[in-house]
Scaffold this active site. Structure first.
Site, short mmCIF file in Angstrom:
data_model
loop_
_atom_site.label_atom_id
_atom_site.label_comp_id
_atom_site.label_asym_id
_atom_site.label_seq_id
_atom_site.Cartn_x
_atom_site.Cartn_y
_atom_site.Cartn_z
N LYS A 81 0.86 -1.21 -0.19
CA LYS A 81 -0.09 0.18 -0.01
C LYS A 81 0.77 1.19 0.14
O LYS A 81 1.71 1.16 0.85
CB LYS A 81 -0.81 -0.15 1.46
CG LYS A 81 -1.82 1.22 1.46
CD LYS A 81 -3.21 0.94 0.60
CE LYS A 81 -4.08 1.92 0.60
NZ LYS A 81 -3.78 2.95 -0.47
N LYS A 135 5.15 2.02 8.19
CA LYS A 135 4.02 2.77 8.83
C LYS A 135 2.87 1.90 9.13
O LYS A 135 2.25 2.07 10.12
CB LYS A 135 3.78 3.82 7.87
CG LYS A 135 2.92 4.95 8.08
CD LYS A 135 2.66 5.74 6.67
CE LYS A 135 3.80 6.49 6.07
NZ LYS A 135 3.72 7.53 5.25
N LYS A 185 5.19 1.97 -3.07
CA LYS A 185 5.11 3.61 -3.47
C LYS A 185 5.30 3.30 -4.86
O LYS A 185 5.82 2.60 -5.62
CB LYS A 185 6.23 4.17 -2.82
CG LYS A 185 6.18 5.62 -2.68
CD LYS A 185 4.87 5.86 -1.63
CE LYS A 185 4.73 7.23 -1.21
NZ LYS A 185 4.14 7.40 0.14
N THR A 188 -4.23 12.64 6.83
CA THR A 188 -2.87 12.68 7.46
C THR A 188 -2.69 13.72 8.47
O THR A 188 -2.18 13.54 9.39
CB THR A 188 -1.99 13.07 6.03
OG1 THR A 188 -2.41 11.96 5.09
CG2 THR A 188 -0.48 12.96 6.29
N ASN A 230 -1.71 19.61 1.07
CA ASN A 230 -2.64 19.22 2.09
C ASN A 230 -2.53 18.83 3.20
O ASN A 230 -3.22 19.39 4.47
CB ASN A 230 -3.16 17.64 1.09
CG ASN A 230 -4.40 17.04 1.76
OD1 ASN A 230 -4.01 16.57 3.09
ND2 ASN A 230 -5.44 16.97 1.29
N SER A 243 -7.22 5.25 4.42
CA SER A 243 -7.00 4.62 3.07
C SER A 243 -7.37 3.16 3.33
O SER A 243 -8.40 2.57 2.69
CB SER A 243 -5.71 4.73 2.68
OG SER A 243 -5.39 5.75 1.88
#
Ligand code: GLU
Length: 456
Positions: A68, A92, A104, A188, A219, A368
Site C-alpha cells: 500500500k 508505517k 510506492k 494525514t 494538503n 485509506s
C-alpha cells in the site's frame, strides 16, 4: 548524507532491532524491496508531439498484507527515493497495525507544466503500464505529493476498464462519489493532530503558549495547521516551495488557506508568501505589532526558535548540516523522511523530541485502509465513524510508542521502528524461522512459536 536515501532509510532498522522482537532473518528480508517495476509512459501532448515519461512502482514487503502506498508526480522522483518511500510504508502500516505491507510509485514529471488533458493521459498511462503489478489484493496505490483525488479517480477508472470490472478497492483517496471515504482528504493532518493532542496531554501544554512553524502548505500541512489553529495554537510561520512568512503574533490560518487556494487550478499557483498583506480577502492577521509579518526562507523556518516544528514538505530537510541549528523543542514529521539518519543523533543530543514520520503521518494510510474496507464491503461509513476510529488508532499507537521510548530510554523514532518491526518480525516468523527449519536430531523442529503450537 553520503548514502542514497534508501540506504540511509534502512539504517534505522539496525538501531531499532536491539529493542524489538525480531530475528536476524526477518531483518534481512526487510532490507531489500520485494519487487521493482520501471515503466515508460508515452503521452500524446496537446501540441501533437509525443513525450515519454519514466515511472516506478516498488513493492517493499507484503508479509502483513497487500502492499500500500501513494504515487508521486515530481521532477525529482528517482528509484532510491521510491524504494525508501515504499520501505517507510511497510513500517508505517505496521506501526498502526493495519493489514498492509508497503509500496510506492512515482513519475518523473513536473505536473504543473501539464494541461489538464495531458495530466489525465499521464495518469491513465501510468495505470496502463503498472496494471499487472497492482490490484485490490496485491498492491493498492493512493495519492502522494502532487497527486490528488481526481487523479485517483482517473486511475481507478482506467484500471476498471482494463479489467472490464469496476474495481474501486484498487486505489484509495478517490473522490467520494466514486467510492472515496469521508474523512480521507484531511486524514494525514488529522492523524498528526491526534498525536500532538496526546503530547499536549502528557506535557500539560496550554495551546496558546505553543509557537508552531509549518514547512510546506500542501494538503497535510494545511490541515494540521488548520486543526491546531482552531485549538488556539499560535502558528508563527508557514512556507511553501516559493518561501515563507513569519509573524510572531500568529498567522490567521483560515485566511492563509483561503489565500493559498484562491483561484486554484489543479495545483495552487499562489504562495503563502503574499498572505499577510493580501488585501483581497478578510484577514485577521492585520492586527498586532508585526501586522505584515516578514518573509523567511524555508531554511530559516527550520531554524526558528519555536515549540513545535512541523516539516510537511519533502525528504532531507533536516540534515547533518543544519540539525545543530534547529531550536524547536519538538519536531513532528508530517512529510516522509524529512530528517536524515545523521541528523537524528544531533537532534537527540540536543534533547529535541522527534515524533517520527512513520507514526506522525500514518493517519492518511489508516483512512485509506478504511476506504478499502468500505469498498470491499459496499458499506459506507459516516465521517464520525471514520474520525473516531482514526482517533482510537492514533492515540493507542502514539501512547504505546511513547511508553516504549520512556521505558527503554530511547528516542521516539527508534521506539516507533522497534514497535513496527516487532509486528513485522512476528508475521515473518509465522512463515518459519531458521530455528524452525533446522530440525533437531530426533527430526522435530527445535523451536516453536505461536504459529507452530498445535491447537490441541
Ligand atoms: N501517500 C500517503 C503516505 O505516504 C498515503 C498512502 C496511502 O494512503 O496509501 O502515507
Amino acid at each position: 548524507m553520503t548514502n542514497d536515501i534508501f540506504t540511509d532509510a534502512i539504517t534505522r532498522l539496525d538501531k531499532a532491532a536491539e529493542y524489538a522482537n525480531i530475528d536476524a532473518e526477518a531483518l534481512l528480508k526487510l532490507r531489500t524491496p520485494k519487487s521493482i517495476l520501471e515503466v515508460s509512459i508515452p503521452v500524446r501532448m496537446d501540441n501533437g508531439s509525443l513525450q515519454v515519461f519514466k515511472g516506478y512502482r516498488v513493492r517493499h514487503d507484503d508479509t502483513r498484507g497487500p502492499t500500500k502506498g501513494g504515487i508521486r508526480f515530481h521532477p525529482n522522483v528517482h528509484l532510491a527515493e521510491v524504494k525508501a518511500l515504499a520501505f517507510w510504508m511497510t513500517c508505517k502500516c505496521a506501526v498502526v497495525g493495519i493489514p498492509f505491507g508497503g509500496g510506492k510509485g512515482g513519475v518523473i514529471v513536473d505536473p504543473k507544466k501539464l494541461s489538464r488533458l495531458e495530466l489525465e493521459r499521464l495518469s491513465r498511462g501510468y495505470i496502463e503500464a503498472v496494471a499487472d503489478f497492482i490490484g485490490p489484493e496485491t498492491d493498492i496505490p493512493a495519492p502522494d505529493v502532487y497527486t490528488n483525488a481526481m487523479i485517483m479517480g482517473w486511475m481507478m477508472d482506467e484500471y476498471s476498464k482494463i479489467r472490464r470490472q469496476r474495481t474501486p478497492a484498487v486505489i484509495t483517496g478517490k473522490p467520494i462519489p466514486l467510492g472515496g471515504s469521508l474523512g480521507r482528504s484531511d486524514a494525514t493532518g488529522r492523524g498528526t493532530y491526534y498525536c500532538i493532542k496526546e503530547l499536549e496531554r502528557i506535557r500539560g501544554w496550554n495551546p496558546e503558549d505553543i509557537r508552531v512553524a509549518v514547512q510546506g502548505f500542501g494538503n497535510a500541512g494545511q490541515h494540521v495547521a488548520r486543526l491546531l489553529f482552531a485549538d488556539g495554537y499560535r502558528i508563527v510561520a508557514i512556507s511553501d516551495s516559493q518561501g515563507g512568512i513569519l509573524r510572531n503574533s500568529g498567522i490567521d490560518i483560515t485566511c492563509a488557506i483561503k489565500h493559498k487556494n484562491a483561484g486554484r487550478n489543479v495545483y495552487s499557483e499562489r504562495s503563502v508568501c503574499g498572505c499577510p498583506i493580501c488585501g483581497s480577502i478578510e484577514c485577521h492577521c492585520k492586527t498586532g505589532d508585526d501586522s505584515n509579518g516578514s518573509s523567511i526562507t524555508n531554511e530559516e523556518l527550520l531554524e526558528l526558535d519555536v515549540d513545535l516544528l512541523i516539516p510537511a514538505a519533502l525528504e532531507d530537510q533536516i540534515t547533518g548540516d543544519n540539525a545543530a541549528r534547529v531550536k524547536a523543542a519538538v519536531i513532528v514529521e508530517v512529510a516522509n523522511g524529512p530528517t536524515t539518519a545523521d541528523a537524528d543523533d544531533i537532534l537527540n543530543s540536543k534533547g529535541i523530541l522527534v515524533i517520527p514520520d512513520i507514526l506522525a503521518n500514518a493517519g492518511g494510510v489508516t483512512v485509506s485502509y478504511f476506504e478499502w474496507v468500505q469498498n470491499r464491503a459496499g458499506d459506507y461509513w459516516t465521517v464520525d465513524k471514520v474520525e473516531s476510529r482514526l482517533h482510537k488508532i492514533m492515540s493507542l499507537e502514539f501512547n504505546a510508542i511513547h511508553d516504549l521510548m520512556t521505558d527503554r530510554g530511547i528516542d521516539m523514532r527508534t521506539a516507533a521502528y522497534a514497535h513496527s518491526i516487532s509486528r513485522l518480525g512476528k508475521a515473518i516468523a509465522c512463515q518459519g524461522t531458521s530455528q524452525f527449519f533446522s530440525a533437531s536430531p530426533d527430526g522435530k523442529p527445535n523451536a516453536e512459536n505461536e504459529a507452530t503450537t498445535s491447537e490441541h
